[in-house]
Write a protein that holds these residues in place. Structure first.
Motif, PDB file in Angstrom:
ATOM      1  N   MET A   1      26.419 -32.566 -19.688  1.00  0.00           N
ATOM      2  CA  MET A   1      25.228 -31.789 -19.296  1.00  0.00           C
ATOM      3  C   MET A   1      25.319 -30.395 -19.907  1.00  0.00           C
ATOM      4  O   MET A   1      26.382 -29.793 -19.969  1.00  0.00           O
ATOM      5  CB  MET A   1      25.132 -31.709 -17.775  1.00  0.00           C
ATOM      6  CG  MET A   1      24.000 -30.831 -17.243  1.00  0.00           C
ATOM      7  SD  MET A   1      22.338 -31.390 -17.683  1.00  0.00           S
ATOM      8  CE  MET A   1      22.185 -32.825 -16.625  1.00  0.00           C
ATOM      9  N   THR A   2      24.198 -29.889 -20.367  1.00  0.00           N
ATOM     10  CA  THR A   2      24.111 -28.568 -20.980  1.00  0.00           C
ATOM     11  C   THR A   2      24.545 -27.481 -20.015  1.00  0.00           C
ATOM     12  O   THR A   2      24.247 -27.522 -18.823  1.00  0.00           O
ATOM     13  CB  THR A   2      22.670 -28.308 -21.432  1.00  0.00           C
ATOM     14  OG1 THR A   2      22.300 -29.298 -22.385  1.00  0.00           O
ATOM     15  CG2 THR A   2      22.555 -26.940 -22.079  1.00  0.00           C
ATOM     16  N   GLY A   3      25.251 -26.466 -20.544  1.00  0.00           N
ATOM     17  CA  GLY A   3      25.627 -25.323 -19.734  1.00  0.00           C
ATOM     18  C   GLY A   3      24.477 -24.336 -19.623  1.00  0.00           C
ATOM     19  O   GLY A   3      23.819 -24.011 -20.618  1.00  0.00           O
ATOM     20  N   ILE A   4      24.229 -23.869 -18.406  1.00  0.00           N
ATOM     21  CA  ILE A   4      23.130 -22.933 -18.156  1.00  0.00           C
ATOM     22  C   ILE A   4      23.679 -21.725 -17.417  1.00  0.00           C
ATOM     23  O   ILE A   4      24.378 -21.864 -16.398  1.00  0.00           O
ATOM     24  CB  ILE A   4      22.020 -23.588 -17.315  1.00  0.00           C
ATOM     25  CG1 ILE A   4      21.451 -24.806 -18.038  1.00  0.00           C
ATOM     26  CG2 ILE A   4      20.901 -22.583 -17.021  1.00  0.00           C
ATOM     27  CD1 ILE A   4      20.449 -25.606 -17.210  1.00  0.00           C
ATOM     28  N   VAL A   5      23.373 -20.530 -17.914  1.00  0.00           N
ATOM     29  CA  VAL A   5      23.743 -19.307 -17.210  1.00  0.00           C
ATOM     30  C   VAL A   5      22.494 -18.747 -16.539  1.00  0.00           C
ATOM     31  O   VAL A   5      21.432 -18.656 -17.159  1.00  0.00           O
ATOM     32  CB  VAL A   5      24.400 -18.277 -18.148  1.00  0.00           C
ATOM     33  CG1 VAL A   5      23.502 -17.899 -19.310  1.00  0.00           C
ATOM     34  CG2 VAL A   5      24.830 -17.040 -17.379  1.00  0.00           C
ATOM     35  N   VAL A   6      22.608 -18.426 -15.267  1.00  0.00           N
ATOM     36  CA  VAL A   6      21.516 -17.860 -14.491  1.00  0.00           C
ATOM     37  C   VAL A   6      21.847 -16.396 -14.201  1.00  0.00           C
ATOM     38  O   VAL A   6      22.956 -16.086 -13.750  1.00  0.00           O
ATOM     39  CB  VAL A   6      21.316 -18.619 -13.160  1.00  0.00           C
ATOM     40  CG1 VAL A   6      20.186 -17.987 -12.350  1.00  0.00           C
ATOM     41  CG2 VAL A   6      21.021 -20.087 -13.422  1.00  0.00           C
ATOM     42  N   VAL A   7      20.888 -15.524 -14.457  1.00  0.00           N
ATOM     43  CA  VAL A   7      21.043 -14.108 -14.151  1.00  0.00           C
ATOM     44  C   VAL A   7      20.053 -13.761 -13.047  1.00  0.00           C
ATOM     45  O   VAL A   7      18.837 -13.893 -13.234  1.00  0.00           O
ATOM     46  CB  VAL A   7      20.793 -13.228 -15.389  1.00  0.00           C
ATOM     47  CG1 VAL A   7      20.908 -11.751 -15.039  1.00  0.00           C
ATOM     48  CG2 VAL A   7      21.779 -13.583 -16.507  1.00  0.00           C
ATOM     49  N   GLY A   8      20.563 -13.342 -11.895  1.00  0.00           N
ATOM     50  CA  GLY A   8      19.657 -13.054 -10.782  1.00  0.00           C
ATOM     51  C   GLY A   8      20.408 -12.722  -9.518  1.00  0.00           C
ATOM     52  O   GLY A   8      21.636 -12.644  -9.505  1.00  0.00           O
ATOM     53  N   ASP A   9      19.671 -12.545  -8.438  1.00  0.00           N
ATOM     54  CA  ASP A   9      20.249 -12.087  -7.185  1.00  0.00           C
ATOM     55  C   ASP A   9      21.029 -13.185  -6.465  1.00  0.00           C
ATOM     56  O   ASP A   9      20.679 -14.360  -6.518  1.00  0.00           O
ATOM     57  CB  ASP A   9      19.161 -11.586  -6.239  1.00  0.00           C
ATOM     58  CG  ASP A   9      18.484 -10.318  -6.746  1.00  0.00           C
ATOM     59  OD1 ASP A   9      18.884  -9.812  -7.817  1.00  0.00           O
ATOM     60  OD2 ASP A   9      17.570  -9.827  -6.063  1.00  0.00           O
ATOM     61  N   ALA A  10      22.086 -12.762  -5.774  1.00  0.00           N
ATOM     62  CA  ALA A  10      22.819 -13.611  -4.842  1.00  0.00           C
ATOM     63  C   ALA A  10      22.916 -12.839  -3.535  1.00  0.00           C
ATOM     64  O   ALA A  10      23.193 -11.640  -3.535  1.00  0.00           O
ATOM     65  CB  ALA A  10      24.215 -13.934  -5.370  1.00  0.00           C
ATOM     66  N   GLY A  11      22.663 -13.512  -2.421  1.00  0.00           N
ATOM     67  CA  GLY A  11      22.683 -12.793  -1.161  1.00  0.00           C
ATOM     68  C   GLY A  11      22.667 -13.708   0.036  1.00  0.00           C
ATOM     69  O   GLY A  11      22.959 -14.906  -0.055  1.00  0.00           O
ATOM     70  N   LEU A  12      22.319 -13.135   1.167  1.00  0.00           N
ATOM     71  CA  LEU A  12      22.273 -13.827   2.440  1.00  0.00           C
ATOM     72  C   LEU A  12      20.843 -13.864   2.947  1.00  0.00           C
ATOM     73  O   LEU A  12      20.118 -12.880   2.826  1.00  0.00           O
ATOM     74  CB  LEU A  12      23.154 -13.097   3.470  1.00  0.00           C
ATOM     75  CG  LEU A  12      24.609 -12.868   3.072  1.00  0.00           C
ATOM     76  CD1 LEU A  12      25.262 -11.875   4.027  1.00  0.00           C
ATOM     77  CD2 LEU A  12      25.363 -14.185   3.065  1.00  0.00           C
ATOM     78  N   ASP A  13      20.433 -14.991   3.507  1.00  0.00           N
ATOM     79  CA  ASP A  13      19.107 -15.129   4.117  1.00  0.00           C
ATOM     80  C   ASP A  13      19.248 -15.338   5.621  1.00  0.00           C
ATOM     81  O   ASP A  13      20.083 -16.138   6.068  1.00  0.00           O
ATOM     82  CB  ASP A  13      18.354 -16.330   3.534  1.00  0.00           C
ATOM     83  CG  ASP A  13      17.716 -16.042   2.182  1.00  0.00           C
ATOM     84  OD1 ASP A  13      17.900 -14.931   1.658  1.00  0.00           O
ATOM     85  OD2 ASP A  13      17.048 -16.953   1.646  1.00  0.00           O
ATOM     86  N   VAL A  14      18.430 -14.625   6.376  1.00  0.00           N
ATOM     87  CA  VAL A  14      18.276 -14.892   7.799  1.00  0.00           C
ATOM     88  C   VAL A  14      16.886 -15.499   7.956  1.00  0.00           C
ATOM     89  O   VAL A  14      15.873 -14.808   7.819  1.00  0.00           O
ATOM     90  CB  VAL A  14      18.404 -13.620   8.646  1.00  0.00           C
ATOM     91  CG1 VAL A  14      18.247 -13.946  10.132  1.00  0.00           C
ATOM     92  CG2 VAL A  14      19.746 -12.937   8.387  1.00  0.00           C
ATOM     93  N   GLY A  36      22.788 -19.063   2.649  1.00  0.00           N
ATOM     94  CA  GLY A  36      22.867 -18.387   1.376  1.00  0.00           C
ATOM     95  C   GLY A  36      21.477 -18.228   0.801  1.00  0.00           C
ATOM     96  O   GLY A  36      20.562 -18.983   1.125  1.00  0.00           O
ATOM     97  N   GLY A  37      21.289 -17.224  -0.053  1.00  0.00           N
ATOM     98  CA  GLY A  37      19.979 -16.994  -0.644  1.00  0.00           C
ATOM     99  C   GLY A  37      20.084 -16.187  -1.921  1.00  0.00           C
ATOM    100  O   GLY A  37      21.152 -16.058  -2.524  1.00  0.00           O
ATOM    101  N   GLY A  38      18.949 -15.623  -2.333  1.00  0.00           N
ATOM    102  CA  GLY A  38      18.860 -14.922  -3.611  1.00  0.00           C
ATOM    103  C   GLY A  38      18.348 -15.889  -4.659  1.00  0.00           C
ATOM    104  O   GLY A  38      18.879 -17.000  -4.806  1.00  0.00           O
TER     105      GLY A  38
END
Length: 289
Positions: A1-14, A36-38
């Motif tokens: 499977m192709t490698g994909i890099v994601v650039v974006g937020d990582a965080g917590l969801d309530v 988890g969220g973002g």
């Protein structure tokens, strides 16, 4: 499977799911879940659930929330190319979900607001052939330089690229945003973001965006999804499901589209993969698989 890099937020969801209107200054019962969220983390996890080798580039706080998020992502098989910020907390979002499954968000991007160009390292792109950028990075002035740096680094390394605008409310200057994403292979707005960029909800209006990007993939909720490129417009209907929580539906849709497109499948297959995953996402509480 192709490698994909994601650039974006990582965080917590309530996530608070409520069946009655919220009383101003009063109390209301709700079903509350901590997840988890973002947008970046959501897409990375949906990609990983489809078997993609996935790297997430983000910034977290030097706190328990950041350590928890990183541990959960790594346990799921996502490679975390994270910068740790000692002066800002990990991103946290309060998600209010009504009885119809529609979400409203109160977001504190936290450390992600301080995401910087130096956080995007050559090592973070190693092994990948595609870079996907969350528009939240570009649409916040404090992290915009890092988003631009990520796109530039990807193009220099020969990666294909995609951008999800993410938030129509933050697209204040459509021309400037299109300049930022110029040369991107796929632009992936929802209908509201398409209206912000073109003034029209009609998928065919996306043809005017093709001067800046290679193709436009529009998700329209119950109206399905469309692919627009120089050859014309292709559309598929939505997958029928019960909407429990719409949070992260677009992030899941992106993952379905990207894995299928990078595998060389037809445009219709690409759209169907996106709508299937989007429908799966809204059928459960929380934005992640």
């Amino acid at each position: 499977m192709t490698g994909i890099v994601v650039v974006g937020d990582a965080g917590l969801d309530v996530v608070a799911r409520h069946d009655q209107p919220l009383p101003h200054g009063g109390d209301a019962r709700a079903a509350i879940r901590f997840t988890g969220g973002g947008a970046g983390a959501n897409t990375a996890l949906w990609l990983r659930s489809l078997g993609a080798e996935t790297t997430l580039v983000a910034r977290i706080g030097d706190d328990s929330g950041g350590r928890l998020i990183k541990a959960e992502l790594e346990a799921a098989g996502v490679r975390c190319a994270f910068a740790t910020d000692p002066e800002a907390p990990t991103c946290c979002v309060v998600v209010l979900v009504d009885g119809e499954g529609q979400r409203s968000m109160l977001a504190d991007r936290g450390a992600n607001k301080r995401f910087a160009p130096e956080d995007v390292t050559p090592e973070s792109l190693t092994g990948s052939t595609h870079l996907h950028l969350s528009g939240y990075v570009l649409l916040d002035p404090s992290s915009r330089p890092a988003g631009l740096a990520a796109l530039a680094a990807a193009k220099k390394a020969g990666l294909t690229t995609s951008v999800d605008p993410q938030a129509a409310a933050h697209i204040h200057d459509p021309a400037a945003f299109l300049d930022d994403v110029r040369g991107t292979d796929l632009l992936m707005p929802n209908t509201e973001e398409l209206v912000a960029l073109t003034g029209s909800a009609d998928p065919s209006s996306a043809t005017e965006l093709l001067a800046a990007v290679g193709a436009v993939v529009v998700t329209a909720g119950l109206d399905g999804a469309s692919w627009i490129d120089a050859t014309g417009v292709a559309s598929v209907p939505a997958v029928e499901t019960t909407c429990v929580d719409s949070t992260g539906a677009g992030d899941a849709f992106d993952a379905g589209v990207l894995t299928t497109w990078l595998a060389g499948k037809s445009t219709v297959d690409v759209l169907r993969a996106g709508t299937r995953l989007g429908a799966l996402a809204v059928s459960r509480i929380g934005p992640q698989p």
